[in-house]
Design a protein around this motif. Structure first.
Motif, short mmCIF file in Angstrom:
data_model
loop_
_atom_site.label_atom_id
_atom_site.label_comp_id
_atom_site.label_asym_id
_atom_site.label_seq_id
_atom_site.Cartn_x
_atom_site.Cartn_y
_atom_site.Cartn_z
N LEU A 112 75.86 -44.33 -105.41
CA LEU A 112 75.20 -44.78 -104.17
C LEU A 112 75.30 -46.29 -104.02
O LEU A 112 75.59 -46.81 -102.92
CB LEU A 112 73.74 -44.35 -104.14
N LEU A 113 75.06 -47.00 -105.11
CA LEU A 113 75.16 -48.46 -105.09
C LEU A 113 76.57 -48.91 -104.72
O LEU A 113 76.76 -49.80 -103.88
CB LEU A 113 74.76 -49.04 -106.45
N MET A 114 77.56 -48.29 -105.34
CA MET A 114 78.94 -48.69 -105.07
C MET A 114 79.37 -48.35 -103.64
O MET A 114 80.16 -49.09 -103.04
CB MET A 114 79.88 -48.06 -106.10
N CYS A 115 78.84 -47.28 -103.08
CA CYS A 115 79.10 -46.99 -101.66
C CYS A 115 78.53 -48.10 -100.79
O CYS A 115 79.19 -48.58 -99.86
CB CYS A 115 78.49 -45.65 -101.26
N ALA A 116 77.31 -48.52 -101.10
CA ALA A 116 76.68 -49.60 -100.33
C ALA A 116 77.45 -50.91 -100.50
O ALA A 116 77.66 -51.65 -99.53
CB ALA A 116 75.23 -49.78 -100.77
N VAL A 117 77.88 -51.19 -101.72
CA VAL A 117 78.65 -52.41 -101.98
C VAL A 117 80.00 -52.33 -101.26
O VAL A 117 80.46 -53.31 -100.68
CB VAL A 117 78.83 -52.62 -103.50
N ALA A 118 80.63 -51.16 -101.25
CA ALA A 118 81.93 -51.00 -100.59
C ALA A 118 81.80 -51.12 -99.07
O ALA A 118 82.78 -51.47 -98.39
CB ALA A 118 82.54 -49.65 -100.96
N TRP A 119 80.63 -50.85 -98.54
CA TRP A 119 80.42 -50.99 -97.09
C TRP A 119 80.53 -52.45 -96.66
O TRP A 119 81.00 -52.75 -95.56
CB TRP A 119 79.05 -50.43 -96.70
#
Length: 192
Positions: A112-119
């Motif tokens: 979830l964190l990496m999805c947010a960071v990738a956004w």
């Protein structure tokens, strides 16, 4: 570059992610409530992940709708986001199958964190491709308080997973609830 291919490809990948997640749900063997009760962790993790994928799809749609063009940087940033989202079925299944155990909950939080960071790079490359800091899109994004709160809550959830995994899950669900409420920034700018 035209944005149509990017939209179609992204929609296809997100549809496949949801399909893989639902295929992980197994038909209960039996016809009683107790059989369904045994499946609740798997179903609950599926619901949470379905909401997350839906939130990313919705925001992705709004961003591309507000954009006139994309660049090579946008394509790579989009692939970066899709990579992390593609890990959702695995972490969803692992977390549900293990009844929200510590490590699966922590790893789910990392995804979830990496999805947010990738956004973040996707957002900024789209803004750059469509006029930069003074663009319509940049004005609509503003300070992005939801994104900052989400990252902080994911980090907290990852750390708390090793002490109280249910607290982590509540944090993850809270972030989803914050984002589930439609973000009207882009829509209101389009209407103006």
């Amino acid at each position: 570059m035209e944005k149509g291919r990017l939209e179609a490809f992204s929609d296809g990948v997100l549809a496949i992610i949801i399909t893989i997640m639902v295929l992980e749900l197994k038909v209960p063997h039996g016809d009683g409530w107790e059989v369904l009760a045994q499946q609740w962790p798997v179903f609950l993790s599926y619901v949470l992940s379905f909401v997350y994928v839906g939130i990313y799809w919705n925001n992705h749609h709004h961003f591309l709708h507000a954009s006139e063009k994309v660049s090579g940087s946008v394509l790579w940033a989009n692939l970066h986001l899709l990579f992390w989202l593609s890990l959702m079925p695995v972490t969803t299944g692992w977390m549900g199958e293990n009844h929200f155990a510590q490590l699966p909950v922590a790893v789910y939080g990392v995804v979830l964190l990496m999805c947010a960071v990738a956004w973040i790079p996707l957002q900024y490359t789209l803004i750059e491709a469509n006029g930069g800091k003074t663009s319509f899109l940049a004005q609509a994004v503003g300070g992005d308080w939801k994104g900052k709160v989400a990252v902080a809550m994911y980090l907290s959830g990852i750390l708390l997973a090793f002490v109280a995994p249910w607290v982590s899950c509540l944090l993850y669900a809270t972030v989803a609830a914050i984002w589930f409420i439609p973000d009207r920034r882009i829509e209101s700018r389009i209407k103006q």
